[in-house]
Design a protein around this motif. Structure first.
Motif, PDB file in Angstrom:
ATOM      1  N   GLU A   1       0.833  -1.219   0.000  1.00  0.00           N
ATOM      2  CA  GLU A   1       0.000   0.000   0.000  1.00  0.00           C
ATOM      3  C   GLU A   1       0.862   1.261   0.000  1.00  0.00           C
ATOM      4  O   GLU A   1       0.620   2.204  -0.765  1.00  0.00           O
ATOM      5  N   ALA A   2       1.895   1.250   0.847  1.00  0.00           N
ATOM      6  CA  ALA A   2       2.793   2.415   0.921  1.00  0.00           C
ATOM      7  C   ALA A   2       3.507   2.621  -0.411  1.00  0.00           C
ATOM      8  O   ALA A   2       3.678   3.755  -0.880  1.00  0.00           O
ATOM      9  N   LEU A   3       3.873   1.518  -1.036  1.00  0.00           N
ATOM     10  CA  LEU A   3       4.593   1.621  -2.309  1.00  0.00           C
ATOM     11  C   LEU A   3       3.664   2.115  -3.426  1.00  0.00           C
ATOM     12  O   LEU A   3       4.061   2.950  -4.255  1.00  0.00           O
ATOM     13  N   ARG A   4       2.438   1.621  -3.413  1.00  0.00           N
ATOM     14  CA  ARG A   4       1.462   2.036  -4.436  1.00  0.00           C
ATOM     15  C   ARG A   4       1.254   3.561  -4.393  1.00  0.00           C
ATOM     16  O   ARG A   4       1.083   4.203  -5.426  1.00  0.00           O
ATOM     17  N   ASP A   5       1.320   4.113  -3.182  1.00  0.00           N
ATOM     18  CA  ASP A   5       1.095   5.559  -3.043  1.00  0.00           C
ATOM     19  C   ASP A   5       2.205   6.410  -3.649  1.00  0.00           C
ATOM     20  O   ASP A   5       1.992   7.578  -3.952  1.00  0.00           O
ATOM     21  N   VAL A   6       3.414   5.841  -3.764  1.00  0.00           N
ATOM     22  CA  VAL A   6       4.549   6.682  -4.196  1.00  0.00           C
ATOM     23  C   VAL A   6       5.133   6.286  -5.548  1.00  0.00           C
ATOM     24  O   VAL A   6       5.901   7.053  -6.139  1.00  0.00           O
ATOM     25  N   VAL A   7       4.785   5.086  -6.025  1.00  0.00           N
ATOM     26  CA  VAL A   7       5.430   4.605  -7.255  1.00  0.00           C
ATOM     27  C   VAL A   7       5.088   5.523  -8.440  1.00  0.00           C
ATOM     28  O   VAL A   7       3.953   6.006  -8.572  1.00  0.00           O
ATOM     29  N   GLN A   8       6.087   5.784  -9.265  1.00  0.00           N
ATOM     30  CA  GLN A   8       5.935   6.677 -10.420  1.00  0.00           C
ATOM     31  C   GLN A   8       5.831   5.852 -11.712  1.00  0.00           C
ATOM     32  O   GLN A   8       6.381   4.748 -11.789  1.00  0.00           O
ATOM     33  N   PRO A   9       5.158   6.406 -12.740  1.00  0.00           N
ATOM     34  CA  PRO A   9       4.867   5.601 -13.945  1.00  0.00           C
ATOM     35  C   PRO A   9       6.107   5.014 -14.626  1.00  0.00           C
ATOM     36  O   PRO A   9       6.032   3.940 -15.217  1.00  0.00           O
ATOM     37  N   ASN A  10       7.260   5.686 -14.522  1.00  0.00           N
ATOM     38  CA  ASN A  10       8.452   5.203 -15.247  1.00  0.00           C
ATOM     39  C   ASN A  10       9.318   4.255 -14.416  1.00  0.00           C
ATOM     40  O   ASN A  10      10.324   3.731 -14.901  1.00  0.00           O
ATOM     41  N   GLN A  11       8.948   4.009 -13.177  1.00  0.00           N
ATOM     42  CA  GLN A  11       9.807   3.184 -12.313  1.00  0.00           C
ATOM     43  C   GLN A  11       9.650   1.695 -12.614  1.00  0.00           C
ATOM     44  O   GLN A  11       8.542   1.221 -12.887  1.00  0.00           O
ATOM     45  N   ILE A  12      10.777   0.980 -12.535  1.00  0.00           N
ATOM     46  CA  ILE A  12      10.732  -0.477 -12.685  1.00  0.00           C
ATOM     47  C   ILE A  12      10.736  -1.097 -11.294  1.00  0.00           C
ATOM     48  O   ILE A  12      11.511  -0.695 -10.423  1.00  0.00           O
ATOM     49  N   ILE A  13       9.869  -2.084 -11.110  1.00  0.00           N
ATOM     50  CA  ILE A  13       9.841  -2.856  -9.862  1.00  0.00           C
ATOM     51  C   ILE A  13      10.515  -4.198 -10.159  1.00  0.00           C
ATOM     52  O   ILE A  13      10.127  -4.890 -11.103  1.00  0.00           O
TER      53      ILE A  13
END
Ligand SMILES: NC(=O)C1=CN([C@@H]2O[C@H](COP(=O)(O)OP(=O)(O)OC[C@H]3O[C@@H](n4cnc5c(N)ncnc54)[C@H](O)[C@@H]3O)[C@@H](O)[C@H]2O)C=CC1
Ligand SMILES: O=C(O)[C@@H]1CCC=N1
Length: 267
Positions: free
Chosen positions: A79-91
């Motif tokens: 949940e915390a990650l979903r709030d901050v992840v940016q469209p260009n980031q690779i997980i």
């Protein structure tokens, strides 16, 4: 490149240290997110990177986020990650079992690479199987592959389902090897050697035998035959292994690991 690592235990730090060793990231650009106070204090003392205890907006400023918490802890981070992840980031997930689709759904983010390394990554001698969501472009995938290769060798798999088999075979594999080594050392002790002598005899045997696999130009059966003289000692041992179905037990154990990897996706 800026990298965030969520969960800085054995594997997270094996990755972090390999990247630093090959100058693939600068310490100031390496964000280490670690929940355990003891662990994060140790990381701060090691000065391995920028250490924080929770996922915050700073994670969104990185190029790559590595998920290296236990699969059971994914629920505590997504949940915390979903709030901050940016469209260009690779997980990049190295969590056993959890499928790409589940990570994409929980993070509401398509760019996911899934990999399964093993602990020799700590020495740059690991083997990692990896695959990627179709949304990840080739250039991004190559960048991730270059990072993974700092931890050893890698193999790209088209079929994500095979990652659970990689987990069972090479992910868990080091433990099987130690298990066999430990039993051999125990046998040496029961025959009268002290710990150190037994360990020396066994470890050097495993090292030499491993290199023969790669250099002797013989199949495994031929290598076994070259040791096992007719009517000799090795045959006596192998007969006992067969009577106890040791080979079948190892195969069954590895398949049980594969089943467990699949179960882990269900939480
Ligand atoms: N240990 C192994 O041989 C391998 C493990 N893996 C996978 O790598 C992952 C990590 O495994 P290990 O490194 O062995 O585990 P570990 O227990 O050493 O490391 C996990 C770390 O995550 C931290 N953590 C837990 N919840 C957190 C949160 N909410 N925020 C920040 N940090 C948090 C823990 O404090 C711990 O330091 C697992 O998903 C496992 O399936 C993959 C390949 C091999
Ligand atoms: O035992 C586990 O679940 C993890 C995955 C592969 C090795 N360790």
């Amino acid at each position: 490149m800026k990298i965030a690592i969520v969960g800085c235990g054995n594997m997270g730090m094996a990755f972090a240290k390999s990247f630093l060793q090959y100058d693939l990231v600068k310490k100031d650009d390496l964000l280490l997110i670690e929940k355990s106070t003891d662990r994060s204090e140790a990381l701060k003392n090691e000065k391995a990177g920028v250490v924080v205890d929770t996922i915050g907006p700073h994670v969104g400023q990185t190029d790559l986020v590595i998920l290296s918490v236990k699969p059971q802890d994914f629920n505590s981070v997504y949940e915390a990650l979903r709030d901050v992840v940016q469209p260009n980031q690779i997980i990049l997930s190295i969590m056993a079992g959890i499928p790409i689709a589940q990570i994409q759904e929980k993070l509401a983010h398509p760019l996911v690479v899934r990999a399964m390394p093993n602990t020799p990554a700590m020495l740059g001698m690991g083997i990692t199987g990896f695959t990627a969501a179709k949304e990840v472009d080739l250039a991004s995938l190559r960048r991730v592959e270059n990072l993974i290769n700092a931890t050893g060798r890698s193999i790209f798999l088209e079929d994500e389902a095979m990652l659970d088999a990689v987990t069972a075979l090479s992910g868990s594999g080091p433990a099987y090897f130690y298990y066999v080594v430990k039993a051999m050392i125990e046998a040496g002790k029961q025959m009268g050697f002290d710990d150190a002598v037994s360990a020396l005899l066994v470890k050097q045997t495993m090292l030499g035998a491993y290199h023969l696999i790669n250099t002797a130009d013989k199949s495994l059966d031929e290598l076994i035959k070259a040791v096992a003289s007719k009517g000799g000692t090795t045959e006596a041992a192998l007969r006992t292994f067969e009577a106890g179905a040791l080979s079948d037990t190892l195969v069954a154990g590895i398949k049980a690991a594969q089943v467990r990897a699949t179960e882990l996706s269900k939480g």
